[in-house]
Scaffold this motif. Structure first.
Motif, mmCIF file in Angstrom:
data_model
loop_
_atom_site.group_PDB
_atom_site.id
_atom_site.type_symbol
_atom_site.label_atom_id
_atom_site.label_comp_id
_atom_site.label_asym_id
_atom_site.label_seq_id
_atom_site.Cartn_x
_atom_site.Cartn_y
_atom_site.Cartn_z
ATOM 1 N N VAL A 1 1.134 -1.141 -0.203
ATOM 2 C CA VAL A 1 0.235 0.115 -0.396
ATOM 3 C C VAL A 1 1.172 1.461 -0.031
ATOM 4 O O VAL A 1 2.117 1.312 0.581
ATOM 5 N N ALA A 2 0.709 2.273 -0.720
ATOM 6 C CA ALA A 2 1.268 4.219 -0.483
ATOM 7 C C ALA A 2 2.334 3.984 0.767
ATOM 8 O O ALA A 2 1.215 4.116 1.759
ATOM 9 N N GLY A 3 3.277 3.936 1.198
ATOM 10 C CA GLY A 3 3.959 4.557 2.480
ATOM 11 C C GLY A 3 4.084 3.662 3.012
ATOM 12 O O GLY A 3 4.349 3.317 3.931
ATOM 13 N N ASP B 1 -7.967 -1.513 12.887
ATOM 14 C CA ASP B 1 -7.314 -0.621 13.189
ATOM 15 C C ASP B 1 -5.639 -0.279 12.977
ATOM 16 O O ASP B 1 -4.710 0.285 12.892
ATOM 17 N N ALA B 2 -5.556 -1.793 11.722
ATOM 18 C CA ALA B 2 -3.805 -1.936 11.218
ATOM 19 C C ALA B 2 -3.526 -0.559 10.484
ATOM 20 O O ALA B 2 -4.395 0.437 9.745
ATOM 21 N N LEU B 3 -2.480 -0.501 10.259
ATOM 22 C CA LEU B 3 -1.784 0.267 9.796
ATOM 23 C C LEU B 3 -1.638 0.211 8.417
ATOM 24 O O LEU B 3 -2.127 1.282 8.186
ATOM 25 N N LYS B 4 -2.086 -0.449 7.601
ATOM 26 C CA LYS B 4 -1.942 -0.370 5.602
ATOM 27 C C LYS B 4 -3.809 -0.090 5.893
ATOM 28 O O LYS B 4 -4.063 0.319 4.974
ATOM 29 N N VAL B 5 -4.363 -0.070 6.630
ATOM 30 C CA VAL B 5 -6.318 0.357 7.154
ATOM 31 C C VAL B 5 -6.074 1.653 6.904
ATOM 32 O O VAL B 5 -6.702 2.366 6.051
ATOM 33 N N ARG C 1 -6.598 4.388 3.850
ATOM 34 C CA ARG C 1 -8.085 4.971 4.273
ATOM 35 C C ARG C 1 -7.028 6.779 3.585
ATOM 36 O O ARG C 1 -7.849 7.527 2.705
ATOM 37 N N ARG C 2 -6.341 6.795 3.697
ATOM 38 C CA ARG C 2 -5.612 8.421 3.126
ATOM 39 C C ARG C 2 -5.503 7.910 1.068
ATOM 40 O O ARG C 2 -5.558 9.102 0.747
ATOM 41 N N ASP C 3 -5.115 6.769 0.803
ATOM 42 C CA ASP C 3 -4.646 6.460 -0.374
ATOM 43 C C ASP C 3 -5.045 5.240 -0.388
ATOM 44 O O ASP C 3 -4.258 4.102 -0.645
ATOM 45 N N PRO C 4 -6.383 5.034 -1.766
ATOM 46 C CA PRO C 4 -7.184 3.369 -1.471
ATOM 47 C C PRO C 4 -6.941 2.716 -2.502
ATOM 48 O O PRO C 4 -7.404 2.539 -3.489
ATOM 49 N N VAL D 1 -1.649 -8.169 -9.460
ATOM 50 C CA VAL D 1 -2.297 -7.099 -9.509
ATOM 51 C C VAL D 1 -2.640 -5.857 -8.799
ATOM 52 O O VAL D 1 -2.386 -5.860 -7.188
ATOM 53 N N ALA D 2 -2.990 -4.965 -9.247
ATOM 54 C CA ALA D 2 -2.970 -3.639 -8.547
ATOM 55 C C ALA D 2 -4.524 -2.646 -8.850
ATOM 56 O O ALA D 2 -4.561 -2.749 -9.737
ATOM 57 N N GLY D 3 -4.983 -1.763 -8.033
ATOM 58 C CA GLY D 3 -5.975 -0.685 -8.508
ATOM 59 C C GLY D 3 -6.517 -0.557 -7.167
ATOM 60 O O GLY D 3 -5.535 -0.531 -6.479
ATOM 61 N N ARG D 4 -7.882 0.386 -7.154
ATOM 62 C CA ARG D 4 -8.276 0.685 -6.199
ATOM 63 C C ARG D 4 -8.868 -0.343 -5.473
ATOM 64 O O ARG D 4 -9.349 -1.223 -6.050
#
Length: 133
Positions: free
Chosen positions: A22-24, A46-50, A54-57, A76-79
């Motif tokens: 995920v981004a970041g 509450d995971a960091l990836k979530v 939420r900031r960059d889906p 596989v990449a996407g929203r």
């Protein structure tokens, strides 16, 4: 938009680990389930990836064949969408695929997962890449 092929889905239905990015964040190994509509995984809300999603889906997952097999991978990449329903059912299906649930330790591990709040994260394919050698 790219789509998962029947051959991709056959490969992705095996009990392989996917590496989610995920981004970041750094790639993390995850369990997953692939369908014609996307790639699904579960995680705690509450995971960091979530928080990052939420900031960059946007997310990607890469799955590779294990050592000893011919080289093959699918990316596989996407929203993403984050769904509050279906996460526990997904967790139970994936636990049965990845673990021997007749093992009391693994059965207890699954019970612990199912006792916690979970989200279902769905990667909707925008780009699918594959390689077979």
């Amino acid at each position: 938009m790219d789509a998962l092929t029947p051959e991709d889905l056959d490969f992705l239905r095996r009990p392989l680990h996917g590496f989610l990015t995920v981004a970041g964040g750094e790639p993390r190994p995850v369990w997953f389930e692939a369908t014609a509509g996307g790639v699904e995984l579960f995680t705690e809300p509450d995971a960091l990836k979530v928080r990052r999603l939420r900031r960059d889906p946007r997310a990607s997952i890469v799955v590779a064949a294990p050592v000893g097999e011919r080289e093959r991978w699918v990316s596989v990449a996407g929203r993403v969408s984050m769904e509050e329903n279906g996460a526990h059912d997904l967790a139970a299906r994936l636990a049965a695929r990845y673990w021997d649930l007749d093992d009391p330790v693994r059965a207890a591990d699954l019970k612990e997962i199912l006792a916690a709040d979970q989200l279902r994260v769905v990667i909707h394919p925008e780009t699918v890449r594959r390689y077979t050698y």
